[in-house]
Design a protein around this motif. Structure first.
Motif, PDB file in Angstrom:
ATOM      1  N   LYS A  53       0.832  -1.207   0.000  1.00  0.00           N
ATOM      2  CA  LYS A  53       0.000   0.000   0.000  1.00  0.00           C
ATOM      3  C   LYS A  53       0.866   1.255   0.000  1.00  0.00           C
ATOM      4  O   LYS A  53       0.559   2.228  -0.686  1.00  0.00           O
ATOM      5  CB  LYS A  53      -0.946   0.024   1.206  1.00  0.00           C
ATOM      6  CG  LYS A  53      -2.100  -0.935   1.084  1.00  0.00           C
ATOM      7  CD  LYS A  53      -3.224  -0.696   2.058  1.00  0.00           C
ATOM      8  CE  LYS A  53      -2.865  -0.601   3.490  1.00  0.00           C
ATOM      9  NZ  LYS A  53      -4.044  -0.597   4.392  1.00  0.00           N
ATOM     10  N   GLN A  54       1.959   1.214   0.766  1.00  0.00           N
ATOM     11  CA  GLN A  54       2.875   2.359   0.841  1.00  0.00           C
ATOM     12  C   GLN A  54       3.513   2.639  -0.518  1.00  0.00           C
ATOM     13  O   GLN A  54       3.553   3.778  -0.976  1.00  0.00           O
ATOM     14  CB  GLN A  54       3.970   2.083   1.887  1.00  0.00           C
ATOM     15  CG  GLN A  54       4.889   3.246   2.120  1.00  0.00           C
ATOM     16  CD  GLN A  54       4.196   4.386   2.813  1.00  0.00           C
ATOM     17  OE1 GLN A  54       3.422   4.182   3.742  1.00  0.00           O
ATOM     18  NE2 GLN A  54       4.430   5.602   2.357  1.00  0.00           N
ATOM     19  N   ALA A  55       3.993   1.585  -1.186  1.00  0.00           N
ATOM     20  CA  ALA A  55       4.639   1.749  -2.494  1.00  0.00           C
ATOM     21  C   ALA A  55       3.638   2.274  -3.527  1.00  0.00           C
ATOM     22  O   ALA A  55       3.943   3.181  -4.308  1.00  0.00           O
ATOM     23  CB  ALA A  55       5.245   0.427  -2.951  1.00  0.00           C
ATOM     24  N   GLU A  56       2.436   1.706  -3.542  1.00  0.00           N
ATOM     25  CA  GLU A  56       1.400   2.185  -4.465  1.00  0.00           C
ATOM     26  C   GLU A  56       1.011   3.618  -4.139  1.00  0.00           C
ATOM     27  O   GLU A  56       0.838   4.447  -5.032  1.00  0.00           O
ATOM     28  CB  GLU A  56       0.173   1.269  -4.403  1.00  0.00           C
ATOM     29  CG  GLU A  56       0.416  -0.101  -4.970  1.00  0.00           C
ATOM     30  CD  GLU A  56      -0.676  -1.111  -4.655  1.00  0.00           C
ATOM     31  OE1 GLU A  56      -0.644  -2.201  -5.255  1.00  0.00           O
ATOM     32  OE2 GLU A  56      -1.551  -0.836  -3.804  1.00  0.00           O
ATOM     33  N   GLY A  57       0.905   3.922  -2.849  1.00  0.00           N
ATOM     34  CA  GLY A  57       0.552   5.278  -2.421  1.00  0.00           C
ATOM     35  C   GLY A  57       1.581   6.297  -2.881  1.00  0.00           C
ATOM     36  O   GLY A  57       1.224   7.394  -3.330  1.00  0.00           O
ATOM     37  N   ASN A  58       2.857   5.951  -2.795  1.00  0.00           N
ATOM     38  CA  ASN A  58       3.913   6.856  -3.261  1.00  0.00           C
ATOM     39  C   ASN A  58       3.750   7.145  -4.750  1.00  0.00           C
ATOM     40  O   ASN A  58       3.928   8.282  -5.189  1.00  0.00           O
ATOM     41  CB  ASN A  58       5.295   6.264  -2.983  1.00  0.00           C
ATOM     42  CG  ASN A  58       5.624   6.218  -1.510  1.00  0.00           C
ATOM     43  OD1 ASN A  58       5.010   6.900  -0.697  1.00  0.00           O
ATOM     44  ND2 ASN A  58       6.586   5.380  -1.151  1.00  0.00           N
ATOM     45  N   GLU A  59       3.422   6.111  -5.532  1.00  0.00           N
ATOM     46  CA  GLU A  59       3.233   6.289  -6.972  1.00  0.00           C
ATOM     47  C   GLU A  59       2.010   7.158  -7.270  1.00  0.00           C
ATOM     48  O   GLU A  59       2.038   7.980  -8.183  1.00  0.00           O
ATOM     49  CB  GLU A  59       3.110   4.926  -7.669  1.00  0.00           C
ATOM     50  CG  GLU A  59       4.391   4.121  -7.665  1.00  0.00           C
ATOM     51  CD  GLU A  59       5.541   4.842  -8.353  1.00  0.00           C
ATOM     52  OE1 GLU A  59       5.334   5.427  -9.432  1.00  0.00           O
ATOM     53  OE2 GLU A  59       6.665   4.823  -7.805  1.00  0.00           O
ATOM     54  N   ILE A  60       0.956   6.990  -6.505  1.00  0.00           N
ATOM     55  CA  ILE A  60      -0.251   7.814  -6.678  1.00  0.00           C
ATOM     56  C   ILE A  60       0.078   9.275  -6.376  1.00  0.00           C
ATOM     57  O   ILE A  60      -0.243  10.176  -7.155  1.00  0.00           O
ATOM     58  CB  ILE A  60      -1.400   7.299  -5.777  1.00  0.00           C
ATOM     59  CG1 ILE A  60      -1.901   5.945  -6.281  1.00  0.00           C
ATOM     60  CG2 ILE A  60      -2.537   8.327  -5.699  1.00  0.00           C
ATOM     61  CD1 ILE A  60      -2.796   5.200  -5.306  1.00  0.00           C
TER      62      ILE A  60
END
Length: 157
Positions: A53-60
């Motif tokens: 979730k953290q990695a995806e959140g950074n990309e968002i």
């Protein structure tokens, strides 16, 4: 105003992609629209749910500016009828907003940072749908919303 739909991972189903392409083309008659696909996080299977979730959140978050309005498609979000959603879109256009970004998160949802950055949440249904299907449903609802605003015969009461 421009509308962007941010998603995680590409659509593998050719029939779904074909339907989405059709509605994206139709939307182009009403408003600038972009479907932006964030590539799947590498080695996601090796990451914990929180790290994914953290990695995806950074990309968002990398793909948003402070002036953008960010709306999360989230099961705990506000539900709208199609008519109410069209009015939501009209209000956003009337406000002078330049970029309205809707986001479909990854399989585990959104990171806390994304929730904090978000300007709102919308739920398409209390039911659970695959992320692939949600893309199609949401794009169709955007199209429906604009046909409602123009009093076109696509939507029937």
């Amino acid at each position: 105003m421009k509308i962007t739909l941010l998603t995680i991972g590409k659509t593998d189903n050719k029939q779904l992609q074909s339907l989405m392409d059709d509605y994206i083309k139709r939307l182009g008659f009403y408003i600038p629209f972009e479907l932006e696909v964030i590539p799947d996080i590498k080695n996601a299977k090796k990451l914990s749910e929180a790290l994914q979730k953290q990695a995806e959140g950074n990309e968002i978050l990398k793909r948003t500016n402070t002036a953008d309005v960010l709306i999360l498609l989230d099961e705990k979000g506000k539900t709208y009828t199609s008519e109410e959603f069209s009015q939501f879109l009209q209000k956003k256009m009337n406000s002078g907003l330049k970029n309205l970004i809707f986001v479909i998160g990854g399989p585990y949802g959104f990171s806390e940072e994304v929730y904090k950055r978000a300007n709102g949440k919308v739920s398409l249904s209390s039911m659970t749908f695959s992320h692939q299907m949600v893309r199609l449903f949401f794009i169709e609802q955007l199209y429906r919303g604009f046909t409602i605003l123009r009093n076109e015969p696509y939507h029937h009461k």
